[in-house]
Write a protein that holds these residues in place. Sequence first.
Motif, mmCIF file in Angstrom:
data_model
loop_
_atom_site.group_PDB
_atom_site.id
_atom_site.type_symbol
_atom_site.label_atom_id
_atom_site.label_comp_id
_atom_site.label_asym_id
_atom_site.label_seq_id
_atom_site.Cartn_x
_atom_site.Cartn_y
_atom_site.Cartn_z
ATOM 1 N N SER A 22 0.840 -1.213 0.000
ATOM 2 C CA SER A 22 0.000 0.000 0.000
ATOM 3 C C SER A 22 0.865 1.250 0.000
ATOM 4 C CB SER A 22 -0.912 0.038 1.225
ATOM 5 O OG SER A 22 -1.801 -1.050 1.173
ATOM 6 N N ARG A 23 1.956 1.211 0.823
ATOM 7 C CA ARG A 23 2.855 2.368 0.854
ATOM 8 C C ARG A 23 3.559 2.530 -0.490
ATOM 9 N NH1 ARG A 23 3.302 0.360 5.969
ATOM 10 N NH2 ARG A 23 5.244 -0.785 5.634
ATOM 11 N N ARG A 25 2.346 1.637 -3.345
ATOM 12 C CA ARG A 25 1.374 2.182 -4.305
ATOM 13 C C ARG A 25 1.285 3.707 -4.195
ATOM 14 N NH1 ARG A 25 -4.438 3.169 -3.814
ATOM 15 N NH2 ARG A 25 -4.421 2.090 -1.823
ATOM 16 N N ARG A 26 1.245 4.203 -2.951
ATOM 17 C CA ARG A 26 1.157 5.662 -2.786
ATOM 18 C C ARG A 26 2.409 6.345 -3.323
ATOM 19 N NH1 ARG A 26 -1.653 3.993 1.723
ATOM 20 N NH2 ARG A 26 0.128 4.068 3.156
ATOM 21 N N ALA A 27 3.563 5.707 -3.084
ATOM 22 C CA ALA A 27 4.822 6.288 -3.584
ATOM 23 C C ALA A 27 4.836 6.327 -5.120
ATOM 24 C CB ALA A 27 6.007 5.471 -3.065
ATOM 25 N N GLN A 29 2.641 7.050 -7.082
ATOM 26 C CA GLN A 29 1.813 8.092 -7.709
ATOM 27 C C GLN A 29 2.684 9.236 -8.212
ATOM 28 O OE1 GLN A 29 -0.970 8.765 -4.532
ATOM 29 N NE2 GLN A 29 -2.271 7.062 -5.154
ATOM 30 N N ASN A 30 3.983 9.171 -7.890
ATOM 31 C CA ASN A 30 4.913 10.224 -8.305
ATOM 32 C C ASN A 30 5.718 9.757 -9.520
ATOM 33 O OD1 ASN A 30 7.740 11.199 -8.359
ATOM 34 N ND2 ASN A 30 7.021 12.574 -6.764
ATOM 35 N N GLU A 61 -3.652 -5.539 -4.333
ATOM 36 C CA GLU A 61 -2.773 -4.405 -4.012
ATOM 37 C C GLU A 61 -1.650 -4.298 -5.050
ATOM 38 O OE1 GLU A 61 -2.647 -1.093 -2.315
ATOM 39 O OE2 GLU A 61 -4.104 -2.484 -1.463
ATOM 40 N N ARG A 64 -2.986 -2.723 -8.062
ATOM 41 C CA ARG A 64 -3.090 -1.261 -7.909
ATOM 42 C C ARG A 64 -1.735 -0.591 -8.138
ATOM 43 N NH1 ARG A 64 -6.637 -2.151 -2.719
ATOM 44 N NH2 ARG A 64 -8.728 -2.157 -3.613
ATOM 45 N N CYS A 65 -0.654 -1.257 -7.691
ATOM 46 C CA CYS A 65 0.693 -0.708 -7.944
ATOM 47 C C CYS A 65 0.971 -0.656 -9.448
ATOM 48 C CB CYS A 65 1.760 -1.571 -7.267
ATOM 49 S SG CYS A 65 1.763 -1.440 -5.474
ATOM 50 N N GLU A 68 -0.838 2.187 -11.010
ATOM 51 C CA GLU A 68 -0.132 3.475 -10.823
ATOM 52 C C GLU A 68 1.006 3.609 -11.831
ATOM 53 O OE1 GLU A 68 -1.207 5.898 -9.255
ATOM 54 O OE2 GLU A 68 -2.608 4.980 -7.843
#
Length: 435
Positions: A22-23, A25-27, A29-30, A61, A64-65, A68
């Motif tokens: 999850s972390r 995936r958020r990373a 987004q850049n 998950e 989702r990565c 992204e």
Amino acid sequence: GQVLELLRAVQRGSEDRKGSLSRLRRALQNEETQQKFVRLDGSIRALTGLFTSSLADLQLEAARCLHELSHSSDPTVAEACLPVTSYLLTYLSGHSVEFTELCLYTLGNLIVESEAVRKQLLPQGIIPVLASCIQSPHEAVLEGVGYVLSQLLQAKESPMEIIPQVLDSVLPQHMLRLVCSGLKAGLGAAVEFAWCLHYIICRHKSNTVLLALGAVPALTSLLLDLASEIPQDAPEGLELLVCPVLRCLSNLLAETGCQVQDERLLIALFLLLQCFLQQHPFLVQECLWLLNNLTADDPFLCSALLSLDLLPALLQLLPCSQMASVLVLTVLCNIAEQGPSQCQRLLQQPLLPLLLPILTLPDPEALGQCLELLHLLFLHCPQAAADFTRQGGQQALEQHQSTPELQERAQALLDMVRQPLGAPSPCHTTLPAFS
């Protein structure tokens, strides 16, 4: 460093692998992080391993990565994802709607960015897979299929390599069905597939497959349905469907010489024009383009436009925009070409005074169409030339004697205007009654 740590946590299979993913995936987004990630050794391999794992929550998950990553506009990121494409395809017959949807949008995004991805997907069987997905009962999946397909059909190699395969599959019949049930089934998917049909029609020379499937009558009756919905409860975003449907029908008529002898379609077009004029003026030229293709060389529809009393509404669109005025004038020329009696009916409207201001415009296309219309009117109704002179038309024409591309036509019209009227002409311009 942070990306590497996240990758190691994911690879090590530490307790909280899902949290690490999850972390990650958020990373991802850049944009910069995406590029760093794909350069790390074994990064895509690790992600693929989790994407193909038997643990559903890790699999989702990881998907989702990948999704992204697919948003990156850097082709090297898309190409780093090449090893995953065969799994993405395999999972389209997936278990959950959300998972299938993620796989579809990931594929669609990768297709946009990379020709290498498209080249790999065709032999892997993306067209048959989409042909099976398009039969899904889930609107979200259908919308995703439409997105993938529209990206494929817009690719530069599409006319040679992709469109023929699509036309050989069951996709066209399902696309047409979903577009035409747009109001009942779901607007989102209908919009995507309507654009897909548009890309096929305008990039493929022979549209026999779509014609054989009854595309012309189907799209005609869809426009009739859409127009009848309008005053009561037009759904939000209806203009997004109307636009590609108008284009599909316009292009099919232009290429194939098909004719739609249905005067209800004229009424439908004017209802759409009226509805979209204020909020979505771009649709005015789309409607007029179709109106032009319907009336070109079609005596039946030219006559219907007059007898349904749609001419005043058409003339009101003259000042809408440069493109609108050119198209309105073209439709008027289509009618005037039908001969004296249609010209007479045109002149029953206060048409000549509306044409005078057009002759002062700086737009050569509108001017050219205006001169063409005047020529047809003077030819079939000599009286019109005399009326035009009385309204100051001669001076308006004289301005164009020195415009290189217009001078010959302006001169020919001036000659017609200056001819003395001989025997009484059969054409009497009646003034419109007071309304």
